[in-house]
Scaffold this active site. Structure first.
Site, PDB file in Angstrom:
ATOM      1  N   LYS A   1       0.835  -1.208   0.000  1.00 14.65           N
ATOM      2  CA  LYS A   1       0.000   0.000   0.000  1.00 14.65           C
ATOM      3  C   LYS A   1       0.874   1.265   0.000  1.00 14.65           C
ATOM      4  O   LYS A   1       0.712   2.150  -0.828  1.00 14.65           O
ATOM      5  CB  LYS A   1      -0.903  -0.003   1.229  1.00 14.65           C
ATOM      6  CG  LYS A   1      -1.836  -1.215   1.336  1.00 14.65           C
ATOM      7  CD  LYS A   1      -3.174  -0.960   0.788  1.00 14.65           C
ATOM      8  CE  LYS A   1      -4.210  -2.033   1.107  1.00 14.65           C
ATOM      9  NZ  LYS A   1      -3.796  -3.428   0.996  1.00 14.65           N
TER      10      LYS A   1
ATOM     11  N   LYS B 214      -9.010   2.212   4.145  1.00 17.88           N
ATOM     12  CA  LYS B 214      -8.592   0.814   4.194  1.00 17.88           C
ATOM     13  C   LYS B 214      -7.390   0.643   5.113  1.00 17.88           C
ATOM     14  O   LYS B 214      -6.568   1.564   5.267  1.00 17.88           O
ATOM     15  CB  LYS B 214      -8.255   0.298   2.795  1.00 17.88           C
ATOM     16  CG  LYS B 214      -7.248   1.121   2.010  1.00 17.88           C
ATOM     17  CD  LYS B 214      -7.162   0.624   0.566  1.00 17.88           C
ATOM     18  CE  LYS B 214      -6.242   1.497  -0.274  1.00 17.88           C
ATOM     19  NZ  LYS B 214      -6.190   1.046  -1.684  1.00 17.88           N
TER      20      LYS B 214
ATOM     21  N   ARG C  65      -5.670  -5.151 -12.737  1.00 20.06           N
ATOM     22  CA  ARG C  65      -4.402  -5.763 -12.358  1.00 20.06           C
ATOM     23  C   ARG C  65      -3.513  -5.844 -13.595  1.00 20.06           C
ATOM     24  O   ARG C  65      -3.851  -6.501 -14.576  1.00 20.06           O
ATOM     25  CB  ARG C  65      -4.640  -7.146 -11.769  1.00 20.06           C
ATOM     26  CG  ARG C  65      -3.402  -8.030 -11.617  1.00 20.06           C
ATOM     27  CD  ARG C  65      -2.326  -7.423 -10.711  1.00 20.06           C
ATOM     28  NE  ARG C  65      -2.803  -7.068  -9.409  1.00 20.06           N
ATOM     29  CZ  ARG C  65      -2.884  -7.914  -8.377  1.00 20.06           C
ATOM     30  NH1 ARG C  65      -2.534  -9.181  -8.535  1.00 20.06           N
ATOM     31  NH2 ARG C  65      -3.311  -7.507  -7.202  1.00 20.06           N
TER      32      ARG C  65
ATOM     33  N   ARG D  51     -11.025  -6.132 -12.617  1.00 20.46           N
ATOM     34  CA  ARG D  51     -11.855  -6.785 -11.604  1.00 20.46           C
ATOM     35  C   ARG D  51     -13.009  -5.836 -11.291  1.00 20.46           C
ATOM     36  O   ARG D  51     -12.816  -4.812 -10.640  1.00 20.46           O
ATOM     37  CB  ARG D  51     -11.002  -7.120 -10.388  1.00 20.46           C
ATOM     38  CG  ARG D  51      -9.897  -8.125 -10.727  1.00 20.46           C
ATOM     39  CD  ARG D  51      -8.766  -8.133  -9.743  1.00 20.46           C
ATOM     40  NE  ARG D  51      -8.072  -6.859  -9.716  1.00 20.46           N
ATOM     41  CZ  ARG D  51      -7.129  -6.543  -8.830  1.00 20.46           C
ATOM     42  NH1 ARG D  51      -6.752  -7.437  -7.932  1.00 20.46           N
ATOM     43  NH2 ARG D  51      -6.552  -5.368  -8.866  1.00 20.46           N
TER      44      ARG D  51
ATOM     45  N   GLU E  59      -2.163   0.355  -5.753  1.00 18.02           N
ATOM     46  CA  GLU E  59      -1.328  -0.574  -4.991  1.00 18.02           C
ATOM     47  C   GLU E  59      -0.230  -1.116  -5.901  1.00 18.02           C
ATOM     48  O   GLU E  59      -0.390  -1.178  -7.122  1.00 18.02           O
ATOM     49  CB  GLU E  59      -2.140  -1.760  -4.438  1.00 18.02           C
ATOM     50  CG  GLU E  59      -3.104  -1.396  -3.328  1.00 18.02           C
ATOM     51  CD  GLU E  59      -3.738  -2.616  -2.678  1.00 18.02           C
ATOM     52  OE1 GLU E  59      -3.172  -3.729  -2.799  1.00 18.02           O
ATOM     53  OE2 GLU E  59      -4.808  -2.458  -2.052  1.00 18.02           O
TER      54      GLU E  59
ATOM     55  N   ASN F 298       1.626  -4.575  -5.780  1.00 14.51           N
ATOM     56  CA  ASN F 298       1.654  -5.878  -5.108  1.00 14.51           C
ATOM     57  C   ASN F 298       2.931  -6.638  -5.465  1.00 14.51           C
ATOM     58  O   ASN F 298       3.225  -6.840  -6.645  1.00 14.51           O
ATOM     59  CB  ASN F 298       0.429  -6.687  -5.514  1.00 14.51           C
ATOM     60  CG  ASN F 298      -0.867  -6.024  -5.062  1.00 14.51           C
ATOM     61  OD1 ASN F 298      -1.271  -6.164  -3.926  1.00 14.51           O
ATOM     62  ND2 ASN F 298      -1.495  -5.284  -5.961  1.00 14.51           N
TER      63      ASN F 298
END
Length: 313
Positions: free
Chosen positions: A124, A159, A209, A224, A280, A282
């Site tokens: 994050k 979040k 993504r 998504r 983000e 990842n």
């Protein structure tokens, strides 16, 4: 090559869409020897970082799909590559494993992603290095700061920094309903740091993504898309995965970050984009290989293996 996969228990794999399994299959098809262990099986012994691991054969059956050999102890430096594929969360035991893997790197092991790079890149918080690419963002423990951020932006998302799969994500609209309660609950009354961002209505087109592999960009993203009244596109939260070509802007952003992150030892990265904004980065166990491959014909796992083989030469 001898490839050691450090992953979650094989019985827990969702075999119809597991990216780690896709990696294993393509590596086996290419003639490489597979080995498997869990992170608990990595240890320091006799001044070496080793793994109590088993040889692995992937079978075509959808029920009994793997076969493991007997337990063997091998130094990590003796494998051609060590693939760290344990799923988040990034807790203290994950951190302990990365420290052991860093010791293995010092002994000559080739670990992907590099454990020190994983530690340096909070999935994050790492976006804060690229402020021009992210939506308006606040990171704080303080309720008053989040209230002021809400006053400025009206529609926000809150979040936790250690969440995964869409867990713990809340949207607070212009009415500010339950803002203080959400912050107090998620932040455990100021004990935990939270990330707050302006809500991006482009989420309706999907939380995309984008996979970066070996400094290159996979040209298709998995969007998504939230379903029903949900704001979360995460597949684990019921989002629908739709593969699509990257837009020019998405490719521009991804192409800028891919070589930079690869140079730092982040060989495989899952970049999350909403409306062209980076939300983000990842780096622990990026997924979506299978969905992109099945929907576009672009073989992500083979792309990954080709890049890995090139890196190991």
């Amino acid at each position: 090559m001898n490839l050691l996969f450090i992953a979650d228990p094989l019985e827990s794999f969702k075999i119809h869409k597991d990216s780690t399994l896709a990696m294993m299959r393509v590596a086996q098809e290419a003639g490489h020897q597979l080995w498997f262990c869990e992170s608990r099986n990595v240890l320091w012994r006799d001044n070496l970082v080793s793994a109590d691991c088993q040889s692995l054969v992937i079978k075509p059956s959808s029920t009994s799909w793997f076969e493991l050999g007997g337990l063997e102890s091998s130094a990590l430096k003796d494998f051609s590559a060590v693939l760290m594929r344990t799923d988040p969360p990034f807790d203290i035991e994950y951190l302990n494993t990365t420290w052991l893997l860093s010791a293995a790197v010092r002994q000559g092991a080739r670990v992907f992603n590099n454990p020190s790079a994983i530690r340096d890149h909070s999935e994050k918080l790492s976006i804060t290095e690229f402020p021009e690419l992210i939506p308006p963002t606040l990171v704080t423990r303080e309720l008053s700061a989040i209230e002021a951020f809400h006053q400025e932006h009206q529609d926000i998302v809150i979040k936790p920094l250690d969440g995964m799969g869409g867990m713990g994500i809340f949207r607070v609209g212009p009415d500010g309903l339950n803002l203080a309660s959400i912050v107090e609950t998620l932040g455990e009354n100021g004990a935990r740091t939270l990330m707050t961002q302006r809500f991006l209505p482009e989420i309706k087109q999907g939380d995309k993504r984008v996979l970066l592999i070996g400094g290159e960009v996979v040209p298709f993203a998995l969007a998504r898309i939230p379903q029903g009244s949900e704001i979360r596109g995460n597949l684990a939260a019921g989002g629908k995965g739709v593969a699509m070509p990257l837009t020019d802007n998405e490719m521009k952003v991804a192409s800028r970050l891919a070589p930079l992150l690869n140079e730092r030892g982040l060989f495989l990265v899952g970049l999350d984009l909403i409306g062209g904004y980076v939300t983000e980065i990842n780096v622990t166990s990026p997924t979506c290989f299978v969905e992109i491959t099945e929907q576009t014909g672009f073989d992500v796992a083979r792309f990954w293996l080709t890049a890995l083989e090139k890196t190991l030469v």
